[in-house]
Structures are given as C-alpha cells and as structure tokens.
Design a protein around this motif. Sequence first.
Motif, PDB file in Angstrom:
ATOM      1  N   LYS A   1       0.811  -1.217   0.000  1.00 66.08           N
ATOM      2  CA  LYS A   1       0.000   0.000   0.000  1.00 66.08           C
ATOM      3  C   LYS A   1       0.843   1.265   0.000  1.00 66.08           C
ATOM      4  CE  LYS A   1      -3.903  -2.014   2.481  1.00 66.08           C
ATOM      5  NZ  LYS A   1      -4.702  -1.946   3.716  1.00 66.08           N
ATOM      6  N   HIS A   2       2.059   1.193   0.592  1.00 64.27           N
ATOM      7  CA  HIS A   2       2.811   2.416   0.839  1.00 64.27           C
ATOM      8  C   HIS A   2       4.265   2.359   0.353  1.00 64.27           C
ATOM      9  CE1 HIS A   2      -0.598   3.703   3.198  1.00 64.27           C
ATOM     10  NE2 HIS A   2      -0.536   2.590   3.891  1.00 64.27           N
ATOM     11  N   TYR A   3       4.522   1.612  -0.704  1.00 64.44           N
ATOM     12  CA  TYR A   3       5.883   1.520  -1.231  1.00 64.44           C
ATOM     13  C   TYR A   3       6.406   2.908  -1.616  1.00 64.44           C
ATOM     14  CZ  TYR A   3       9.953   0.056  -3.887  1.00 64.44           C
ATOM     15  OH  TYR A   3      11.238  -0.105  -4.329  1.00 64.44           O
ATOM     16  N   ASP A   4       5.597   3.672  -2.317  1.00 64.69           N
ATOM     17  CA  ASP A   4       6.028   4.998  -2.776  1.00 64.69           C
ATOM     18  C   ASP A   4       6.366   5.923  -1.610  1.00 64.69           C
ATOM     19  OD1 ASP A   4       5.742   4.266  -5.412  1.00 64.69           O
ATOM     20  OD2 ASP A   4       3.763   5.161  -5.644  1.00 64.69           O
ATOM     21  N   TYR A   5       5.612   5.802  -0.525  1.00 68.13           N
ATOM     22  CA  TYR A   5       5.883   6.618   0.658  1.00 68.13           C
ATOM     23  C   TYR A   5       7.264   6.288   1.219  1.00 68.13           C
ATOM     24  CZ  TYR A   5       6.005   8.135   5.479  1.00 68.13           C
ATOM     25  OH  TYR A   5       6.404   8.694   6.665  1.00 68.13           O
ATOM     26  N   SER A   6       7.529   4.983   1.426  1.00 69.05           N
ATOM     27  CA  SER A   6       8.821   4.561   1.982  1.00 69.05           C
ATOM     28  C   SER A   6       9.961   4.939   1.040  1.00 69.05           C
ATOM     29  CB  SER A   6       8.831   3.054   2.243  1.00 69.05           C
ATOM     30  OG  SER A   6       7.958   2.732   3.295  1.00 69.05           O
ATOM     31  N   TYR A   7       9.750   4.728  -0.238  1.00 73.43           N
ATOM     32  CA  TYR A   7      10.765   5.064  -1.232  1.00 73.43           C
ATOM     33  C   TYR A   7      11.074   6.561  -1.181  1.00 73.43           C
ATOM     34  CZ  TYR A   7      13.150   5.435  -5.714  1.00 73.43           C
ATOM     35  OH  TYR A   7      14.081   5.682  -6.698  1.00 73.43           O
ATOM     36  N   GLY A   8      10.045   7.383  -1.195  1.00 69.03           N
ATOM     37  CA  GLY A   8      10.221   8.835  -1.182  1.00 69.03           C
ATOM     38  C   GLY A   8      10.900   9.327   0.083  1.00 69.03           C
ATOM     39  N   LYS A   9      10.521   8.751   1.207  1.00 76.07           N
ATOM     40  CA  LYS A   9      11.128   9.138   2.480  1.00 76.07           C
ATOM     41  C   LYS A   9      12.630   8.844   2.463  1.00 76.07           C
ATOM     42  CE  LYS A   9      11.082   6.680   6.314  1.00 76.07           C
ATOM     43  NZ  LYS A   9      10.710   5.950   7.512  1.00 76.07           N
ATOM     44  N   LEU A  10      12.991   7.641   2.013  1.00 79.26           N
ATOM     45  CA  LEU A  10      14.409   7.271   1.974  1.00 79.26           C
ATOM     46  C   LEU A  10      15.174   8.106   0.949  1.00 79.26           C
ATOM     47  CD1 LEU A  10      14.144   3.397   2.328  1.00 79.26           C
ATOM     48  CD2 LEU A  10      14.997   5.024   4.019  1.00 79.26           C
ATOM     49  N   GLN A  11      14.546   8.389  -0.169  1.00 77.16           N
ATOM     50  CA  GLN A  11      15.204   9.210  -1.178  1.00 77.16           C
ATOM     51  C   GLN A  11      15.462  10.616  -0.637  1.00 77.16           C
ATOM     52  OE1 GLN A  11      13.123  10.201  -4.901  1.00 77.16           O
ATOM     53  NE2 GLN A  11      14.960   9.434  -5.924  1.00 77.16           N
ATOM     54  N   ASN A  12      14.498  11.181   0.055  1.00 73.68           N
ATOM     55  CA  ASN A  12      14.696  12.497   0.665  1.00 73.68           C
ATOM     56  C   ASN A  12      15.840  12.468   1.667  1.00 73.68           C
ATOM     57  OD1 ASN A  12      12.619  13.608  -0.819  1.00 73.68           O
ATOM     58  ND2 ASN A  12      11.136  13.557   0.849  1.00 73.68           N
ATOM     59  N   LEU A  13      15.905  11.429   2.483  1.00 75.14           N
ATOM     60  CA  LEU A  13      16.998  11.309   3.450  1.00 75.14           C
ATOM     61  C   LEU A  13      18.348  11.256   2.750  1.00 75.14           C
ATOM     62  CD1 LEU A  13      15.486   8.801   6.036  1.00 75.14           C
ATOM     63  CD2 LEU A  13      15.994  11.224   6.399  1.00 75.14           C
ATOM     64  N   LYS A  14      18.410  10.526   1.639  1.00 77.94           N
ATOM     65  CA  LYS A  14      19.669  10.447   0.882  1.00 77.94           C
ATOM     66  C   LYS A  14      20.059  11.819   0.328  1.00 77.94           C
ATOM     67  CE  LYS A  14      19.624   5.597  -0.411  1.00 77.94           C
ATOM     68  NZ  LYS A  14      20.846   4.935  -0.791  1.00 77.94           N
ATOM     69  N   VAL A  15      19.090  12.570  -0.144  1.00 83.33           N
ATOM     70  CA  VAL A  15      19.367  13.905  -0.671  1.00 83.33           C
ATOM     71  C   VAL A  15      19.865  14.819   0.450  1.00 83.33           C
ATOM     72  CG1 VAL A  15      18.338  15.998  -1.659  1.00 83.33           C
ATOM     73  CG2 VAL A  15      17.802  13.753  -2.636  1.00 83.33           C
ATOM     74  N   PHE A  16      19.201  14.771   1.598  1.00 86.74           N
ATOM     75  CA  PHE A  16      19.615  15.630   2.708  1.00 86.74           C
ATOM     76  C   PHE A  16      21.012  15.270   3.204  1.00 86.74           C
ATOM     77  CE2 PHE A  16      14.843  16.032   3.494  1.00 86.74           C
ATOM     78  CZ  PHE A  16      14.755  17.163   2.700  1.00 86.74           C
ATOM     79  N   LYS A  17      21.329  13.971   3.256  1.00 89.15           N
ATOM     80  CA  LYS A  17      22.682  13.553   3.655  1.00 89.15           C
ATOM     81  C   LYS A  17      23.702  14.021   2.625  1.00 89.15           C
ATOM     82  CE  LYS A  17      21.396   9.630   6.483  1.00 89.15           C
ATOM     83  NZ  LYS A  17      21.374   8.169   6.632  1.00 89.15           N
ATOM     84  N   PHE A  18      23.340  13.920   1.349  1.00 85.15           N
ATOM     85  CA  PHE A  18      24.221  14.396   0.287  1.00 85.15           C
ATOM     86  C   PHE A  18      24.503  15.887   0.457  1.00 85.15           C
ATOM     87  CE2 PHE A  18      24.397  16.613  -3.810  1.00 85.15           C
ATOM     88  CZ  PHE A  18      25.568  16.078  -4.332  1.00 85.15           C
ATOM     89  N   LEU A  19      23.469  16.669   0.706  1.00 85.99           N
ATOM     90  CA  LEU A  19      23.633  18.113   0.877  1.00 85.99           C
ATOM     91  C   LEU A  19      24.465  18.434   2.116  1.00 85.99           C
ATOM     92  CD1 LEU A  19      20.055  19.309  -0.098  1.00 85.99           C
ATOM     93  CD2 LEU A  19      22.137  19.500  -1.464  1.00 85.99           C
ATOM     94  N   GLU A  20      24.249  17.701   3.193  1.00 83.78           N
ATOM     95  CA  GLU A  20      25.056  17.905   4.402  1.00 83.78           C
ATOM     96  C   GLU A  20      26.534  17.655   4.106  1.00 83.78           C
ATOM     97  OE1 GLU A  20      23.544  15.381   7.484  1.00 83.78           O
ATOM     98  OE2 GLU A  20      22.088  16.855   8.145  1.00 83.78           O
ATOM     99  N   ASN A  21      26.803  16.581   3.375  1.00 85.08           N
ATOM    100  CA  ASN A  21      28.194  16.267   3.018  1.00 85.08           C
ATOM    101  C   ASN A  21      28.812  17.350   2.141  1.00 85.08           C
ATOM    102  OD1 ASN A  21      28.200  13.868   4.462  1.00 85.08           O
ATOM    103  ND2 ASN A  21      27.576  12.637   2.711  1.00 85.08           N
ATOM    104  N   GLN A  22      28.007  17.952   1.276  1.00 83.73           N
ATOM    105  CA  GLN A  22      28.512  19.035   0.433  1.00 83.73           C
ATOM    106  C   GLN A  22      28.897  20.242   1.268  1.00 83.73           C
ATOM    107  OE1 GLN A  22      28.940  18.765  -3.042  1.00 83.73           O
ATOM    108  NE2 GLN A  22      28.575  16.661  -2.427  1.00 83.73           N
ATOM    109  N   ILE A  23      28.156  20.500   2.308  1.00 83.54           N
ATOM    110  CA  ILE A  23      28.432  21.637   3.189  1.00 83.54           C
ATOM    111  C   ILE A  23      29.722  21.416   3.957  1.00 83.54           C
ATOM    112  CG2 ILE A  23      27.632  22.868   5.254  1.00 83.54           C
ATOM    113  CD1 ILE A  23      24.768  22.409   4.199  1.00 83.54           C
ATOM    114  N   HIS A  24      29.944  20.180   4.398  1.00 81.87           N
ATOM    115  CA  HIS A  24      31.088  19.871   5.253  1.00 81.87           C
ATOM    116  C   HIS A  24      32.368  19.548   4.483  1.00 81.87           C
ATOM    117  CE1 HIS A  24      28.621  20.174   8.764  1.00 81.87           C
ATOM    118  NE2 HIS A  24      27.753  19.301   8.270  1.00 81.87           N
ATOM    119  N   GLU A  25      32.316  19.580   3.182  1.00 77.18           N
ATOM    120  CA  GLU A  25      33.522  19.287   2.393  1.00 77.18           C
ATOM    121  C   GLU A  25      34.349  20.536   2.208  1.00 77.18           C
ATOM    122  OE1 GLU A  25      32.575  17.321  -1.271  1.00 77.18           O
ATOM    123  OE2 GLU A  25      32.053  15.496  -0.229  1.00 77.18           O
TER     124      GLU A  25
END
Length: 75
Positions: A51-75
Amino acid sequence: TKRLSESLKERAKKNVESNLVVYKIAQEEKLEPTKEEVEKDAKENNVDLEKHYDYSYGKLQNLKVFKFLENQIHE
C-alpha cells in the motif's frame, strides 16, 4: 478566509518548489534507495509495502538527498 486561502496557496507553492528541487537533486546525483533499503525501512516502521511503497521510497530518497547536501556543506 481570503487571507488564509492566499497564505495556504503560497505555502503550497513553496512546498512544491522544494519538492521539485529535492527530486531534481536525487535524479542528478542518482540518489535512489534500493529495493532492500525500502523493504528494511518498511519492516522497521511496520509499513505495508503493497500500500505504501512509494511513501517509503520517497522518504528514503529524501533522506539520501539531505545527507548528500550535508556532506557538500562539510567538504
């Protein structure tokens, strides 16, 4: 009510713009959760994947993007 309507409309517009930016970064940087990651997250959070595959997928994808952006800031 007209002020409230305008306020909600502006907030919705900003939300859409933010989501589009996050989506574009995810595409450009190929930040996609694997099927296994989605399944693990769904199991840990007691989410019905059928029922909620897209929700879980989107949540994890957002987390990956935010981690990516955090890493860009700290580089």
